[in-house]
Design an enzyme around this catalytic site. Structure first.
Site, PDB file in Angstrom:
ATOM      1  N   CYS A   7      19.432  29.846   8.651  1.00 57.28           N
ATOM      2  CA  CYS A   7      18.230  30.736   8.254  1.00 57.28           C
ATOM      3  C   CYS A   7      18.034  30.734   6.644  1.00 57.28           C
ATOM      4  O   CYS A   7      18.323  29.605   6.073  1.00 57.28           O
ATOM      5  CB  CYS A   7      18.519  32.171   8.677  1.00 57.28           C
ATOM      6  SG  CYS A   7      19.759  32.888   8.005  1.00 57.28           S
ATOM      7  N   ARG A  13      20.195  36.727   9.618  1.00 57.18           N
ATOM      8  CA  ARG A  13      19.880  36.210  11.037  1.00 57.18           C
ATOM      9  C   ARG A  13      20.903  35.584  11.568  1.00 57.18           C
ATOM     10  O   ARG A  13      21.613  35.254  12.630  1.00 57.18           O
ATOM     11  CB  ARG A  13      18.282  35.510  11.189  1.00 57.18           C
ATOM     12  CG  ARG A  13      17.262  36.792  11.044  1.00 57.18           C
ATOM     13  CD  ARG A  13      16.097  35.834  10.791  1.00 57.18           C
ATOM     14  NE  ARG A  13      15.976  35.395   9.342  1.00 57.18           N
ATOM     15  CZ  ARG A  13      15.104  34.567   9.111  1.00 57.18           C
ATOM     16  NH1 ARG A  13      13.918  34.348   9.735  1.00 57.18           N
ATOM     17  NH2 ARG A  13      15.167  34.010   7.659  1.00 57.18           N
ATOM     18  N   ASP A 116      12.154  37.355   9.579  1.00 57.32           N
ATOM     19  CA  ASP A 116      12.889  37.827   8.491  1.00 57.32           C
ATOM     20  C   ASP A 116      13.083  39.046   8.279  1.00 57.32           C
ATOM     21  O   ASP A 116      12.448  39.876   7.832  1.00 57.32           O
ATOM     22  CB  ASP A 116      12.287  37.047   7.201  1.00 57.32           C
ATOM     23  CG  ASP A 116      13.518  36.992   6.101  1.00 57.32           C
ATOM     24  OD1 ASP A 116      14.472  37.851   6.057  1.00 57.32           O
ATOM     25  OD2 ASP A 116      13.153  36.232   5.270  1.00 57.32           O
TER      26      ASP A 116
HETATM   27  P1  4NP Z   1      18.331  35.966   6.236  1.00 51.40           P
HETATM   28  O1  4NP Z   1      17.179  36.930   5.787  1.00 51.40           O
HETATM   29  O2  4NP Z   1      17.409  34.511   6.176  1.00 51.40           O
HETATM   30  O3  4NP Z   1      18.156  36.059   7.843  1.00 51.40           O
HETATM   31  O4  4NP Z   1      19.756  35.754   5.872  1.00 51.40           O
HETATM   32  C1  4NP Z   1      17.231  36.931   4.228  1.00 51.40           C
HETATM   33  C2  4NP Z   1      18.239  36.945   3.189  1.00 51.40           C
HETATM   34  C3  4NP Z   1      17.639  36.863   1.969  1.00 51.40           C
HETATM   35  C4  4NP Z   1      16.718  36.675   1.525  1.00 51.40           C
HETATM   36  C5  4NP Z   1      15.721  36.160   2.539  1.00 51.40           C
HETATM   37  C6  4NP Z   1      15.801  36.174   3.787  1.00 51.40           C
HETATM   38  N1  4NP Z   1      16.307  36.454   0.068  1.00 51.40           N
HETATM   39  O5  4NP Z   1      15.144  36.449  -0.116  1.00 51.40           O
HETATM   40  O6  4NP Z   1      17.187  36.737  -0.587  1.00 51.40           O
END
Ligand code: 4NP
Length: 147
Positions: A7, A13, A116
């Site tokens: 991800c 996720r 997200d």
């Molecule tokens: P993930 O969620 O991709 O599901 O781990 C996110 C975690 C951090 C960020 C974006 C999505 N971020 O912009 O820091």
């Protein structure tokens, strides 16, 4: 078979996908290796976000000791299947040289992106994210490993 879930941050996720796949493999005695990572570098070394830890715990999974890492080019050689959680992750993987990433939503959600959850307003929505990932991970393993 080695499977890598990818991800953006590797804190919401893909850790859930990793934990679900590991538990499903354990229950079915499948000899698969599973890992997860993010395309971004912001959260390297961090544990999963607290809401992902919470939904995991509700579902009987412990992801509290996971640590985020960023995808490496070597991953594209090491893993048999590289699975992105949304279409942006797939585009990033391709731009890094990953030839044939799979979109998780193609395994039960008609190609939908797993939303997200980083910017969700609190815990609401994490159960839906979990359900999407669980359905698709199990279908993916059924299709790619059980055959
Ligand atoms: P993930 O969620 O991709 O599901 O781990 C996110 C975690 C951090 C960020 C974006 C999505 N971020 O912009 O820091």
């Amino acid at each position: 078979m080695k499977i890598l879930f990818v991800c953006l941050g590797n804190i919401c996720r893909s850790p859930l996908a990793e934990a679900i796949a590991k538990e499903y493999a354990k229950q079915n005695n499948y000899d698969i290796e599973v890992d997860s990572c993010g395309t971004g570098s912001w959260h390297i070394g961090e544990a999963p976000c607290l809401d992902s830890q919470k939904i995991a715990k509700i579902k009987g999974l412990d992801i509290s000791n996971y640590k985020a890492r960023q995808v490496q080019k070597e991953d594209f050689k090491k893993f048999d299947l590289i699975v992105g959680l949304d279409s942006k992750n797939i585009a990033s993987l391709k731009s890094l040289g990953c030839k044939n990433p799979l979109l998780i939503g193609d395994f039960g959600y008609e190609g939908e992106d797993v939303p997200d959850p980083y910017f969700f307003d609190g815990f609401e929505g994490f159960d839906k994210v979990f359900e999407m990932i669980e359905t698709c991970v199990k279908n993916l393993i059924k299709e790619k490993v059980e055959k």
